[in-house]
Design a protein around this motif. Structure first.
Motif, PDB file in Angstrom:
ATOM      1  N   GLU A   1     -11.528  -8.522  -2.207  1.00 39.13           N
ATOM      2  CA  GLU A   1     -11.140  -7.266  -2.074  1.00 39.13           C
ATOM      3  C   GLU A   1     -11.022  -6.663  -0.693  1.00 39.13           C
ATOM      4  O   GLU A   1     -11.937  -7.278   0.011  1.00 39.13           O
ATOM      5  CB  GLU A   1     -11.631  -6.282  -3.161  1.00 39.13           C
ATOM      6  CG  GLU A   1     -11.495  -6.573  -4.452  1.00 39.13           C
ATOM      7  CD  GLU A   1     -12.271  -5.491  -5.283  1.00 39.13           C
ATOM      8  OE1 GLU A   1     -11.767  -4.452  -5.483  1.00 39.13           O
ATOM      9  OE2 GLU A   1     -13.366  -5.883  -5.709  1.00 39.13           O
ATOM     10  N   ALA A   2     -10.208  -6.016  -0.146  1.00 37.20           N
ATOM     11  CA  ALA A   2     -10.434  -5.678   1.169  1.00 37.20           C
ATOM     12  C   ALA A   2      -9.624  -4.024   1.325  1.00 37.20           C
ATOM     13  O   ALA A   2      -8.749  -3.763   0.538  1.00 37.20           O
ATOM     14  CB  ALA A   2      -9.415  -6.491   2.102  1.00 37.20           C
ATOM     15  N   ALA A   3     -10.351  -3.534   2.183  1.00 41.56           N
ATOM     16  CA  ALA A   3      -9.714  -2.013   2.649  1.00 41.56           C
ATOM     17  C   ALA A   3      -9.946  -1.824   4.023  1.00 41.56           C
ATOM     18  O   ALA A   3     -10.858  -2.137   4.454  1.00 41.56           O
ATOM     19  CB  ALA A   3     -10.506  -0.984   1.648  1.00 41.56           C
ATOM     20  N   VAL A   4      -8.972  -0.910   4.628  1.00 38.85           N
ATOM     21  CA  VAL A   4      -9.074  -0.623   5.817  1.00 38.85           C
ATOM     22  C   VAL A   4      -8.833   0.672   6.159  1.00 38.85           C
ATOM     23  O   VAL A   4      -7.941   1.311   5.629  1.00 38.85           O
ATOM     24  CB  VAL A   4      -7.974  -1.590   6.755  1.00 38.85           C
ATOM     25  CG1 VAL A   4      -8.106  -1.195   8.338  1.00 38.85           C
ATOM     26  CG2 VAL A   4      -8.230  -3.139   6.407  1.00 38.85           C
TER      27      VAL A   4
ATOM     28  N   GLY B   1      -1.923  -1.101   5.050  1.00 36.35           N
ATOM     29  CA  GLY B   1      -1.858  -1.867   3.883  1.00 36.35           C
ATOM     30  C   GLY B   1      -1.271  -3.454   4.434  1.00 36.35           C
ATOM     31  O   GLY B   1      -1.959  -4.544   3.894  1.00 36.35           O
TER      32      GLY B   1
ATOM     33  N   ALA C   1     -12.716  -2.338   8.768  1.00 34.71           N
ATOM     34  CA  ALA C   1     -12.457  -3.096   7.728  1.00 34.71           C
ATOM     35  C   ALA C   1     -13.498  -3.498   6.653  1.00 34.71           C
ATOM     36  O   ALA C   1     -14.703  -3.762   7.425  1.00 34.71           O
ATOM     37  CB  ALA C   1     -11.557  -4.495   7.940  1.00 34.71           C
TER      38      ALA C   1
ATOM     39  N   VAL D   1     -14.891  -5.660   3.350  1.00 31.25           N
ATOM     40  CA  VAL D   1     -14.397  -6.714   2.581  1.00 31.25           C
ATOM     41  C   VAL D   1     -15.350  -7.084   1.374  1.00 31.25           C
ATOM     42  O   VAL D   1     -16.823  -7.040   1.543  1.00 31.25           O
ATOM     43  CB  VAL D   1     -14.118  -8.026   3.631  1.00 31.25           C
ATOM     44  CG1 VAL D   1     -14.185  -9.363   2.890  1.00 31.25           C
ATOM     45  CG2 VAL D   1     -13.088  -7.780   4.707  1.00 31.25           C
TER      46      VAL D   1
ATOM     47  N   GLY E   1       0.687  -1.140   0.000  1.00 31.54           N
ATOM     48  CA  GLY E   1       0.191  -0.016   0.160  1.00 31.54           C
ATOM     49  C   GLY E   1       0.835   1.264  -0.042  1.00 31.54           C
ATOM     50  O   GLY E   1       2.104   1.289  -0.539  1.00 31.54           O
TER      51      GLY E   1
ATOM     52  N   GLU F   1      -4.832  -4.976   5.334  1.00 31.22           N
ATOM     53  CA  GLU F   1      -5.425  -5.312   4.032  1.00 31.22           C
ATOM     54  C   GLU F   1      -4.684  -6.539   3.362  1.00 31.22           C
ATOM     55  O   GLU F   1      -5.289  -7.476   3.024  1.00 31.22           O
ATOM     56  CB  GLU F   1      -5.430  -4.150   2.908  1.00 31.22           C
ATOM     57  CG  GLU F   1      -6.352  -3.040   3.461  1.00 31.22           C
ATOM     58  CD  GLU F   1      -5.894  -1.783   2.703  1.00 31.22           C
ATOM     59  OE1 GLU F   1      -5.052  -1.577   1.970  1.00 31.22           O
ATOM     60  OE2 GLU F   1      -6.561  -0.767   2.840  1.00 31.22           O
TER      61      GLU F   1
ATOM     62  N   LEU G   1      -6.081  -9.628   5.335  1.00 29.82           N
ATOM     63  CA  LEU G   1      -7.408  -9.968   4.940  1.00 29.82           C
ATOM     64  C   LEU G   1      -7.340 -10.910   3.466  1.00 29.82           C
ATOM     65  O   LEU G   1      -7.959 -11.576   3.203  1.00 29.82           O
ATOM     66  CB  LEU G   1      -8.080  -8.661   4.892  1.00 29.82           C
ATOM     67  CG  LEU G   1      -8.890  -8.096   6.016  1.00 29.82           C
ATOM     68  CD1 LEU G   1      -9.425  -6.783   6.050  1.00 29.82           C
ATOM     69  CD2 LEU G   1      -9.767  -9.167   6.838  1.00 29.82           C
ATOM     70  N   LEU G   2      -6.560 -10.098   2.678  1.00 31.59           N
ATOM     71  CA  LEU G   2      -6.437 -10.761   1.220  1.00 31.59           C
ATOM     72  C   LEU G   2      -6.115 -12.081   1.304  1.00 31.59           C
ATOM     73  O   LEU G   2      -6.225 -12.973   0.294  1.00 31.59           O
ATOM     74  CB  LEU G   2      -5.857  -9.870   0.262  1.00 31.59           C
ATOM     75  CG  LEU G   2      -6.235  -8.559  -0.154  1.00 31.59           C
ATOM     76  CD1 LEU G   2      -5.329  -7.717  -0.905  1.00 31.59           C
ATOM     77  CD2 LEU G   2      -7.486  -8.688  -0.873  1.00 31.59           C
TER      78      LEU G   2
ATOM     79  N   ARG H   1     -11.808   6.393  -0.615  1.00 33.65           N
ATOM     80  CA  ARG H   1     -11.712   6.130   0.753  1.00 33.65           C
ATOM     81  C   ARG H   1     -12.749   7.131   1.543  1.00 33.65           C
ATOM     82  O   ARG H   1     -13.251   6.590   2.508  1.00 33.65           O
ATOM     83  CB  ARG H   1     -10.263   6.099   1.322  1.00 33.65           C
ATOM     84  CG  ARG H   1      -9.317   5.218   0.793  1.00 33.65           C
ATOM     85  CD  ARG H   1      -8.027   5.432   1.409  1.00 33.65           C
ATOM     86  NE  ARG H   1      -7.182   4.252   1.065  1.00 33.65           N
ATOM     87  CZ  ARG H   1      -7.159   3.204   1.883  1.00 33.65           C
ATOM     88  NH1 ARG H   1      -7.854   3.032   2.906  1.00 33.65           N
ATOM     89  NH2 ARG H   1      -6.415   2.222   1.362  1.00 33.65           N
TER      90      ARG H   1
END
Length: 778
Positions: A157-160, A143, A174, A176, A127, A146, A149-150, A222
């Motif tokens: 897909e994942a974002a935090v 990152g 998080a 997902v 990230g 993330e 999680l991936l 975001r």
């Protein structure tokens, strides 16, 4: 992974290959390469290996290479680098840096990308560095979460991100997108993260989404994620509401002290960011709200609201209510006593008059449009608000008394340095600040607050870029570190009000410092004094009078208080390791640092019976939290390092010593010295000669309306002790200094001590069971 899979599905019948090439504009489009596999099975696609004649490094904040598996900033070197940014020398110098491990003249480009090397040497992208956040004292790379999680087979897909929820306060959230046909549970995903990541990196909520929101150019939005609702079932699972009135009161106190919107009864105080100083604030608020004494030790032993409420129940049942600190009548001719701390400072001033060792200077850079009139009015309002700022000290019948004078407008002299060359301007500003810091105060005549304003930068046409340096100097007899935070916070509030023509927004103070001094002396006698003295006599019986460190010169017959400073920094990875170790052992970061410092002192001196001093805010009553004055007390922490214990065991000993001292902090150090009557010498301080300080007073916003404040150091060239280690939480770890007696030590010795301390702590984190004699120093 999705693109990789779709490509191979489409071209399965052809020999076509898919390559992942990485490279920023500042280098080239293909500084790394990776040939994608047909059997990737959804694993993240790495960046691969560097191209020919290209150097790839993963670095920490000090541009040091990090080990495989550790995240850091990706840096590029070699023939592919650009020369720099066109007509942007400052930006070029910031991003294109000398290669610390390369030959002379070789450079690295700092990409701002977060990456790590796998154990097989393959580079992985995680990230952006600018997606780094700080939560409860820990610096977190989003990152990394993330990527974890991936790694879950059901996550596509994942974002935090860090959310500031009005109900929960700041926490990690998080989001997902599951693989097609998969429906993982939020609890299951959190369990997988708990197995891979430390506790502080596990998100408070995990929300399943059909797709992540994208911006117009196809990148993650975001801002849209921040507006999304977190998973309700996960929030409900982690938050347990208070069940009784006592739990409700405790939850509110914890939330207020920790700066959170709410606290559940099963939440751990120290996991939420609590430490010893905040624990002291909790005890004072509990005393005020529930009328019961709460030793700090009990909060360590019962760190959740539910457990603490159960322990307090028998005391609360008595129905006792703590009386407030009363106000003392200010009749004409009334003599106001000094507090015990003030009395010792007054005595030391009489012993060594015209000294500056107890000056407390602060120097700040002010950038922006400064209204000098509003600033002067703000300081005048502070003097009117706090009696301590207009107090002097007279002698009546051989005893010192406080004399509270009428409100006055403190002088705010302005020295204009703008006509000088920039280099000369900065040097002279530092010199004038240091001269002011070393100018003695006269306790009998005052004033004990002095100000100096230096104009150091010319304004633009709109005045927005004007620059000043402000020196605030007070004598320690009327202030302490906590007080300086109160002063800056109230100065900002008053300046903002006066700038817009409105009156002071600050509420009236319930008491003044002199009221505290009267209350302290009336309280500390009889049974309480006897109990405290019994503890400290037993605790310090037989303690060696002096710690004999290896000095560069013999100790002089009398202290001259000539000090030097060596700056040091403990890196973030080390500090986080210490925090995790302390949390596992039921201790605080300060206790871990105390154990490490004691271990170093034992190795250097050959002594196993060590007494180290440490200041404590001593704000155990809510009425004094917003007062400016000298409340700070000093505790003697005597730790036994004998029998060559492992570091974890030594930290347990340090924990018990610290908790015992916290529970008996009401006895002022000055009274302790008076009662114990230790061996006295003009060549060293009584009871201890080495001090450890972890500065964790409440954070203060360094900003005035339209003006940005930046704290600057002041070189006082004084030292009250043989050695003082002062540390402060900062960007990327702990920064601080070794303040040392120049009559005893050279600067090179301090540099060696600092390096040895860092190495010892690194060894302790790597193997907490390792014996002190085996911990590395080199």
């Amino acid at each position: 992974p999705d693109l990789e899979r779709r490509f191979h599905d489409l071209f399965a019948a052809t020999p076509a290959a898919l390559h992942n090439l990485y490279g920023p504009t500042e280098a080239a489009v293909d500084v790394t390469f990776w040939r994608c596999r047909t059997d990737g099975e959804g694993e993240p696609v790495p960046l691969g290996r560097p191209a020919a004649n290209t150097v790839i490094r993963v670095l920490d904040r000090d541009l040091r290479a990090v080990p495989a598996g550790v995240a850091g900033e990706l840096a590029i070197g070699g023939v592919q680098l650009a020369r720099g940014y066109w007509r942007r020398p400052e930006l070029t110098a910031e991003r294109f840096v000398p290669d610390p491990d390369g030959e002379a003249g070789q450079r690295l480009y700092r990409t701002g990308d977060l990456a790590r090397f796998r154990s097989d040497g393959i580079l992985e992208y995680l990230g952006r560095i600018d997606h780094q956040v700080k939560l409860r004292g820990f610096r977190i790379e989003l990152g990394e979460i993330e990527a974890a999680l991936l790694a879950h087979p059901q996550v596509r897909e994942a974002a935090v991100l860090l959310r500031d929820d009005p109900r929960l306060g700041p926490s990690l959230a998080a989001f997902v997108v599951p693989e097609p046909g998969a429906s993982p549970e939020a609890r299951e995903l959190r369990d997988s993260l708990e197995a891979l990541l430390p506790e502080h990196m596990v998100p408070a909520s995990v929300t399943l989404l059909p797709a992540l929101p994208l911006s117009a150019n196809g990148k993650l939005d975001r801002g849209a994620l921040a507006r999304a609702e977190p998973g309700r079932e996960e929030v409900a699972e982690r938050y347990v509401a208070p069940r009784t009135p006592v739990e409700e009161v405790l939850s509110e106190i914890w939330a207020d002290v920790l700066g959170l919107a709410r606290v559940g009864i099963e939440d751990n105080f120290f996991a939420l960011g609590g430490h010893s100083l905040l624990a002291t604030q909790v005890t004072s608020r509990v005393y005020q709200a529930l009328g019961v004494e709460l030793p700090v030790r009990r909060l360590f032993e019962a760190p959740t609201v539910a457990r603490l409420a159960a322990q307090l129940a028998p005391q609360i049942a008595t129905g006792a209510v703590a009386p407030p600190i009363p106000r003392t009548p200010r009749s004409a001719g009334a003599e106001l006593p000094l507090s015990f701390a003030q009395e010792r400072l007054w005595f030391l001033d009489r012993l060594v008059p015209d000294g500056s060792v107890y000056n407390v200077p602060t120097r700040m850079r002010l950038r922006g449009r400064l209204d000098r009139g509003a600033l002067a009015r703000s300081f005048a309002a502070l003097v009117a608000r706090h009696e301590s700022l207009r107090t002097t000290f007279a002698t009546r019948r051989g005893h010192p008394v406080q004399v509270v004078g009428p409100p006055f407008v403190p002088d705010l002299p302005l020295v204009d340095l703008r006509g000088l060359a920039p280099g000369r301007r900065e040097a002279l500003a530092a010199t004038l600040g240091a001269e002011e810091a070393r100018r003695p105060f006269q306790l009998a005549s005052g004033p004990l607050l002095r100000l100096l304003l230096l104009a150091t930068g010319a304004p633009t046409l709109d005045g927005a870029e004007a620059e000043h340096a402000l020196v605030i100097n007070l004598h320690h007899i009327v202030t302490d570190a906590w007080s300086m935070g109160v002063l800056v916070r109230e100065l900002a509030a008053l300046y903002g009000a006066f700038l817009t023509g409105v009156p002071s927004p600050l509420p009236a103070l319930p008491i003044q410092y002199a009221d505290f001094a009267v209350w302290q002396r009336s309280r500390l006698w009889g049974k309480l004094l006897g109990t405290e003295l019994v503890y400290w006599r037993e605790r310090l019986a037989g303690a060696p009078p002096r710690l004999d460190l290896p000095t560069d010169r013999p100790r002089p017959a009398a202290q001259r208080f000539r000090g030097g400073r060596h700056f040091l920094r403990l890196p973030e990875a080390l500090v986080q390791g210490l925090q995790r170790l302390a949390h596992r052992e039921g201790a605080s970061l300060f206790m871990a640092l105390l154990a490490g410092f004691d271990a170093l002192l034992a190795r250097l001196s050959g002594q196993s019976d060590l007494s180290v001093g440490t200041p404590i805010a001593n704000r155990t009553r809510a009425e004094v939290e917003e007062l400016i004055g000298c409340f700070v007390n000093t505790l003697v922490l005597r730790v036994d390092t004998g029998s060559d214990p492992g570091f974890a065991e030594l930290m347990g000993r340090a924990r018990e010593v610290a908790l015992g001292a916290y529970s008996h902090q009401s006895l002022p150090f000055e009274k302790l010295v008076e009662e114990l009557q230790p061996e006295r010498s003009l060549s060293y301080s009584p009871l201890f000669q080495v001090l450890l300080v972890l500065q964790n007073t409440p954070a203060v916003s360094m900003r005035l309306p339209g003006v940005l404040l930046e704290s600057l150091g002041v070189e006082t060239k004084t030292s009250r002790f043989d050695l003082l280690l002062a540390l402060l939480e900062s960007e990327g770890g702990l920064s601080g200094e070794l303040n040392y007696d120049r009559d005893l030590f050279d600067r090179t010795t301090m540099a060696r001590f600092a390096t040895q301390l860092a190495r010892l702590l690194e060894g302790a984190v790597a193997d907490p069971l390792r014996r002190l004699s085996e911990l590395p120093l080199l």
